[in-house]
Enzyme design. Structure first.
Site, mmCIF file in Angstrom:
data_model
loop_
_atom_site.group_PDB
_atom_site.id
_atom_site.type_symbol
_atom_site.label_atom_id
_atom_site.label_comp_id
_atom_site.label_asym_id
_atom_site.label_seq_id
_atom_site.Cartn_x
_atom_site.Cartn_y
_atom_site.Cartn_z
ATOM 1 N N ASP A 44 0.847 -1.194 0.000
ATOM 2 C CA ASP A 44 0.000 0.000 0.000
ATOM 3 C C ASP A 44 0.885 1.247 0.000
ATOM 4 O OD1 ASP A 44 -2.855 1.095 0.468
ATOM 5 O OD2 ASP A 44 -1.568 2.202 1.856
ATOM 6 N N TYR A 49 4.065 9.566 -0.087
ATOM 7 C CA TYR A 49 4.977 8.901 0.855
ATOM 8 C C TYR A 49 6.425 9.078 0.390
ATOM 9 C CZ TYR A 49 0.747 6.365 2.409
ATOM 10 O OH TYR A 49 -0.500 6.018 2.848
ATOM 11 N N LYS A 74 -2.018 6.466 -4.507
ATOM 12 C CA LYS A 74 -3.075 7.442 -4.164
ATOM 13 C C LYS A 74 -2.814 8.796 -4.804
ATOM 14 C CE LYS A 74 -3.319 4.993 0.234
ATOM 15 N NZ LYS A 74 -1.938 4.637 0.588
ATOM 16 N N HIS A 107 -6.566 10.343 -2.086
ATOM 17 C CA HIS A 107 -5.910 10.183 -0.782
ATOM 18 C C HIS A 107 -6.680 10.857 0.350
ATOM 19 C CE1 HIS A 107 -1.633 9.445 0.954
ATOM 20 N NE2 HIS A 107 -2.544 9.238 1.858
#
Ligand code: A2P
Length: 297
Positions: A44, A49, A74, A107
């Protein structure tokens, strides 16, 4: 416990994923490698990130076939302009070394201006143009499934009931853990055919120690001869959610994949304890983004 859940699209999504939020560059690659080695087939990730390149390199180097791994990414808040959605997907595809994503999520239900990251009220209040661009990604074959993240019931309902929706979200990824178990939310999503994914399932960095140290969790672990983390991760899957425990520690990564059905009485006891206190959320960026309201209200 189920190793997979089946989505309305027919896709089978592995019930336990490696979460890589806060797994930084320099450590995330070895975590993904360790996870694939012990049998994880679900990662994921997200553009924000800031680690997709290293995740992609680890996937490529692992020798595991692309079609055997479930990859999620996302859409960042700064890419909500419908014209930017494909750009975001393309960036994720390039970074992850792949030609499609298994799942792509909005997101947060908040659009931000790309220039300065401030709140874009118009694109936030009407998220449908962004959603239509998400639908196009499925039509174009770049994404197999689309969904949402951090959408409360009200915002999910608003999207679902839009008269022009052609692909309903199949997933809603939200914070779920012992201290924030959201039973009413889970029931509502289930009723509307939306599979829920649990992020910060162990309570996140800040609450993992407190969660795994709870006497009820410790007692169940001792009774079943499993670890406290396995009790919590199993509880999530038994509640009917995909679970995304984050770790960069190989021994924990291995531990977290081994889930076991909790006997009904113990499951009910843990569930009652979780829902029996005032919920506490660990993540809420509403203030940081300067929103005039709380996104989870
Ligand atoms: P680390 O990544 O250093 O191994 P969550 O999944 O709820 O966000 O929790 C993530 C936090 O829990 C991280 O700090 C992670 O540490 C820690 N963690 C993950 N798995 C375990 C485990 N099996 N036992 C103890 N701590 C764990």
């Amino acid at each position: 416990l189920p190793s997979h859940f089946t989505l309305p699209s027919g896709s089978r999504i592995p019930s336990v994923a490696l979460g890589v939020w806060k797994a930084s560059r320099g450590e995330v690659g070895q975590a993904v490698q360790a996870a694939l080695d012990v049998g994880y087939r679900h990662i994921d990730d997200a553009r924000v990130y800031n680690n997709e390149e290293e995740v992609g390199a680890a996937l490529l180097g692992s020798g595991v076939k692309r079609e055997d791994v479930w990859l999620t990414s996302k859409l960042p808040g700064t890419y909500h302009d419908p014209q930017d959605v494909e750009k975001s997907v393309d960036e994720s595809l390039a970074a992850l070394n792949t030609t499609y994503l298994d799942l792509f999520l909005i997101h947060f239900p908040v659009a931000l201006f790309p220039e300065n990251g401030t709140y874009n009220e118009a694109l936030t209040e009407n998220m449908f143009p962004t959603w239509q661009a998400m639908e196009q990604m499925v039509v174009k074959g770049k994404v197999r499934n689309i969904g949402i993240s951090n959408f409360n019931i009200w915002r999910t309902q608003k999207l679902l009931s839009h008269p022009n929706i052609t692909i309903a979200p199949v997933i809603n990824q939200v914070e779920l853990n012992f201290f924030n178990p959201q039973p009413g939310f889970l029931a509502w999503m289930k009723e509307h055919n939306i599979l829920v994914e649990a992020y910060s399932p162990l309570g996140g960095e800040g609450q993992v120690g407190k969660t795994l140290g709870l006497p009820i969790v410790q007692d169940i672990a001792t009774h079943l001869d499993i670890t406290p983390a396995q009790v919590i991760i199993s509880w999530h899957v038994q509640r009917g959610t995909v679970v995304l425990p984050k770790s960069v520690t190989p021994s924990r990564i291995e531990e977290n994949l081994k889930i076991t059905r909790l006997p009904d009485a113990l499951f009910e006891k843990l569930e009652a304890a979780a829902v029996g206190h005032k919920p506490e959320r660990t993540l809420n960026p509403s203030q940081r983004w300067g929103l005039p309201y709380d996104i989870f209200d």
